[in-house]
Design a protein around this motif. Structure first.
Motif, PDB file in Angstrom:
ATOM      1  N   GLN A 211      53.285  15.898  17.046  1.00  8.94           N
ATOM      2  CA  GLN A 211      53.014  16.023  18.481  1.00  8.94           C
ATOM      3  C   GLN A 211      51.653  15.945  18.752  1.00  8.94           C
ATOM      4  N   LEU A 212      51.384  15.333  20.056  1.00  9.76           N
ATOM      5  CA  LEU A 212      49.883  15.019  20.334  1.00  9.76           C
ATOM      6  C   LEU A 212      49.448  16.076  21.504  1.00  9.76           C
ATOM      7  N   SER A 213      48.613  16.816  21.630  1.00  9.55           N
ATOM      8  CA  SER A 213      48.170  17.677  22.808  1.00  9.55           C
ATOM      9  C   SER A 213      47.014  16.780  23.309  1.00  9.55           C
ATOM     10  N   LEU A 214      47.082  16.473  24.588  1.00 14.53           N
ATOM     11  CA  LEU A 214      45.792  15.763  25.238  1.00 14.53           C
ATOM     12  C   LEU A 214      44.941  16.636  25.747  1.00 14.53           C
ATOM     13  N   THR A 215      44.984  18.105  25.831  1.00 16.42           N
ATOM     14  CA  THR A 215      44.030  19.017  25.825  1.00 16.42           C
ATOM     15  C   THR A 215      44.031  20.191  24.715  1.00 16.42           C
ATOM     16  N   GLY A 216      42.986  20.580  24.606  1.00 11.77           N
ATOM     17  CA  GLY A 216      42.852  21.472  23.251  1.00 11.77           C
ATOM     18  C   GLY A 216      43.279  23.046  23.955  1.00 11.77           C
ATOM     19  N   SER A 217      43.605  23.420  22.858  1.00  9.44           N
ATOM     20  CA  SER A 217      44.116  24.984  22.690  1.00  9.44           C
ATOM     21  C   SER A 217      44.041  25.382  21.255  1.00  9.44           C
ATOM     22  N   ALA A 218      44.105  26.901  21.080  1.00 11.51           N
ATOM     23  CA  ALA A 218      44.063  27.324  19.762  1.00 11.51           C
ATOM     24  C   ALA A 218      45.383  26.981  19.075  1.00 11.51           C
ATOM     25  N   LEU A 219      46.611  27.016  19.526  1.00 11.97           N
ATOM     26  CA  LEU A 219      47.780  26.663  18.788  1.00 11.97           C
ATOM     27  C   LEU A 219      47.768  25.109  18.647  1.00 11.97           C
ATOM     28  N   ALA A 220      47.365  24.260  19.613  1.00 13.92           N
ATOM     29  CA  ALA A 220      47.444  22.847  19.266  1.00 13.92           C
ATOM     30  C   ALA A 220      46.480  22.570  18.065  1.00 13.92           C
ATOM     31  N   ALA A 221      45.430  23.079  18.076  1.00 12.87           N
ATOM     32  CA  ALA A 221      44.252  23.028  17.069  1.00 12.87           C
ATOM     33  C   ALA A 221      44.732  23.453  15.657  1.00 12.87           C
ATOM     34  N   ARG A 222      45.663  24.539  15.609  1.00 15.02           N
ATOM     35  CA  ARG A 222      46.249  25.107  14.194  1.00 15.02           C
ATOM     36  C   ARG A 222      47.365  23.936  13.674  1.00 15.02           C
ATOM     37  N   ILE A 223      48.024  23.466  14.867  1.00 15.72           N
ATOM     38  CA  ILE A 223      49.101  22.503  14.299  1.00 15.72           C
ATOM     39  C   ILE A 223      48.509  21.353  14.080  1.00 15.72           C
ATOM     40  N   ALA A 224      47.295  20.677  14.625  1.00 13.12           N
ATOM     41  CA  ALA A 224      46.632  19.470  13.803  1.00 13.12           C
ATOM     42  C   ALA A 224      45.962  19.788  12.690  1.00 13.12           C
ATOM     43  N   ALA A 225      45.679  21.132  12.432  1.00 12.56           N
ATOM     44  CA  ALA A 225      45.178  21.374  11.024  1.00 12.56           C
ATOM     45  C   ALA A 225      46.081  21.542   9.882  1.00 12.56           C
ATOM     46  N   ALA A 226      47.221  21.763  10.516  1.00 13.07           N
ATOM     47  CA  ALA A 226      48.224  21.910   9.434  1.00 13.07           C
ATOM     48  C   ALA A 226      48.828  20.422   9.232  1.00 13.07           C
ATOM     49  N   GLY A 227      48.420  19.151   9.806  1.00 15.27           N
ATOM     50  CA  GLY A 227      48.731  17.926   9.752  1.00 15.27           C
ATOM     51  C   GLY A 227      49.999  17.742  10.214  1.00 15.27           C
ATOM     52  N   ALA A 228      50.437  18.442  11.508  1.00 20.26           N
ATOM     53  CA  ALA A 228      51.732  18.134  12.166  1.00 20.26           C
ATOM     54  C   ALA A 228      51.586  17.649  13.643  1.00 20.26           C
ATOM     55  N   GLY A 229      50.269  17.155  13.787  1.00 18.79           N
ATOM     56  CA  GLY A 229      49.907  16.898  14.962  1.00 18.79           C
ATOM     57  C   GLY A 229      48.567  16.459  15.327  1.00 18.79           C
ATOM     58  N   HIS A 230      48.060  15.885  16.278  1.00 21.81           N
ATOM     59  CA  HIS A 230      46.807  15.561  16.789  1.00 21.81           C
ATOM     60  C   HIS A 230      46.235  16.067  18.009  1.00 21.81           C
ATOM     61  N   VAL A 231      44.974  16.301  18.344  1.00 22.12           N
ATOM     62  CA  VAL A 231      44.497  17.046  19.590  1.00 22.12           C
ATOM     63  C   VAL A 231      43.642  15.894  20.349  1.00 22.12           C
ATOM     64  N   GLY A 232      43.903  15.502  21.414  1.00 21.72           N
ATOM     65  CA  GLY A 232      42.651  14.730  22.148  1.00 21.72           C
ATOM     66  C   GLY A 232      43.215  13.433  22.600  1.00 21.72           C
ATOM     67  N   SER A 233      42.634  12.287  22.137  1.00 17.60           N
ATOM     68  CA  SER A 233      42.717  11.004  22.730  1.00 17.60           C
ATOM     69  C   SER A 233      44.415  10.552  22.943  1.00 17.60           C
ATOM     70  N   ALA A 234      44.733   9.755  23.783  1.00 19.60           N
ATOM     71  CA  ALA A 234      45.938   9.352  23.930  1.00 19.60           C
ATOM     72  C   ALA A 234      46.248   7.949  23.023  1.00 19.60           C
ATOM     73  N   GLU A 235      45.108   7.627  22.562  1.00 20.18           N
ATOM     74  CA  GLU A 235      44.957   6.585  21.426  1.00 20.18           C
ATOM     75  C   GLU A 235      45.851   6.648  20.145  1.00 20.18           C
ATOM     76  N   ARG A 236      45.789   8.061  20.085  1.00 20.45           N
ATOM     77  CA  ARG A 236      46.731   8.463  18.601  1.00 20.45           C
ATOM     78  C   ARG A 236      47.977   8.504  19.008  1.00 20.45           C
ATOM     79  N   ILE A 237      48.655   8.087  20.092  1.00 23.02           N
ATOM     80  CA  ILE A 237      50.134   8.237  20.602  1.00 23.02           C
ATOM     81  C   ILE A 237      50.818   7.324  19.547  1.00 23.02           C
TER      82      ILE A 237
END
Length: 300
Positions: A239-265
């Motif tokens: 998953q990609l979260s286009l805005t930051g949140s604590a949960l989104a950051a943890r998902i990204a840290a687990a390697g299961a997603g990204h946070v931020g730019s749509a260029e990563r879709i």
């Protein structure tokens, strides 16, 4: 056993409690969900019995004389509260019931005042230092009708675009142009600002119920919806979260997603490491005790 659930006027918070309510009812317990008058219809849509708390503000459930009064009348053995329904713990104390708190995607753990705290966010995405006990997250978004278009098999990978902020359409559409992927967007095309080209792979639909759609998807793009993020994790979707949140950051840290730019879709459907981490997160969630195990423990 009588179990009273207390919830503020938030569909996402109610939905986090529903799998436990169903597990308790299936096991033969008497279950009621208490909420404000304006929220009673939402409770009834879950198939559970509602308790109308007429007093207090429309949104919160920090204090409620009506909840305590009902608890003293009905005498529940257990009171389960959402993290923002502290009145549930007060009601439990008034009748010497066990006070239980259930955390969800919208919550951050703290010491709390309940006797026991359970957490539907898996340990790898949560600071477990507060002693909360993990329970499996079962995604629930309310009553669902499978739309006709979803009954036909897609020839391409499918990605859910869940975007409430119209300013995000331009960077998202620029990022997905030319990709051989079906992007499902549940919004009115008129919401797309004038002058923005809609790629051929984007499909606008009247509704995209996550309960029906997520099992058919390869990935999810959202704008910070915590409930959708946790549901995507439970389905093993990058998953990609286009805005930051604590949960989104943890998902990204687990390697299961990204946070931020749509260029990563484009990475969501092309990166094997991302997909593998998302599957590992799904397997972690699936291995946690189900709501029925929590119900059995409360009975003991």
């Amino acid at each position: 056993m009588r179990v009273l659930l207390a919830v503020p006027s938030s569909p996402a918070r109610l939905h986090n409690l529903v799998p436990l309510a169903w597990a308790l009812r299936t096991a033969g317990h008497d279950v009621k969900i208490a909420g404000r008058s304006s929220f009673v219809d939402e409770v009834l849509r879950t198939g559970c019995v509602a308790v109308d708390l007429e007093d207090g503000d429309a949104a919160g459930l920090a204090e409620s004389a009506a909840l305590v009064e009902f608890a003293e009348l009905w005498r529940p053995e257990v009171v389960v509260s959402d993290a923002r329904a502290q009145a549930g713990t007060l009601a439990a104390r008034a009748v010497d019931a066990v006070a239980v708190r259930l955390l969800g995607a919208l919550d951050e753990p703290d010491a709390g005042a309940a006797d026991t705290t359970f957490d539907t966010v898996p340990p790898s995405l949560r600071d477990t230092g507060t002693g909360a006990r993990a329970v499996r997250h079962v995604p629930y978004f309310g009553p669902v009708v499978v739309p006709n278009w979803l009954r036909r098999r897609t020839r391409r990978s499918r990605v859910l675009l869940s975007i409430a902020d119209a300013t995000l359409f331009e960077p998202v559409f620029a990022a997905v142009a030319g990709l051989d992927v079906e992007f499902v967007c549940a919004t009115d095309p008129d919401r797309v600002p004038a002058g923005i080209a809609v790629p051929a792979g984007v499909r606008f639909v009247d509704s995209a119920p996550p309960a029906a759609l997520l099992p058919t998807c390869a990935a999810v793009v959202h704008d910070g919806d915590a409930a959708l993020a946790l549901a995507a994790a439970a389905h093993g979707l990058p998953q990609l979260s286009l805005t930051g949140s604590a949960l989104a950051a943890r998902i990204a840290a687990a390697g299961a997603g990204h946070v931020g730019s749509a260029e990563r879709i484009p990475e969501l459907t092309a990166d094997d490491a991302l997909r593998g981490a998302a599957h590992a997160l799904r397997d972690e969630i699936a291995a946690l005790p189900a709501p029925r195990a929590m119900a059995a423990e409360l009975t003991r």
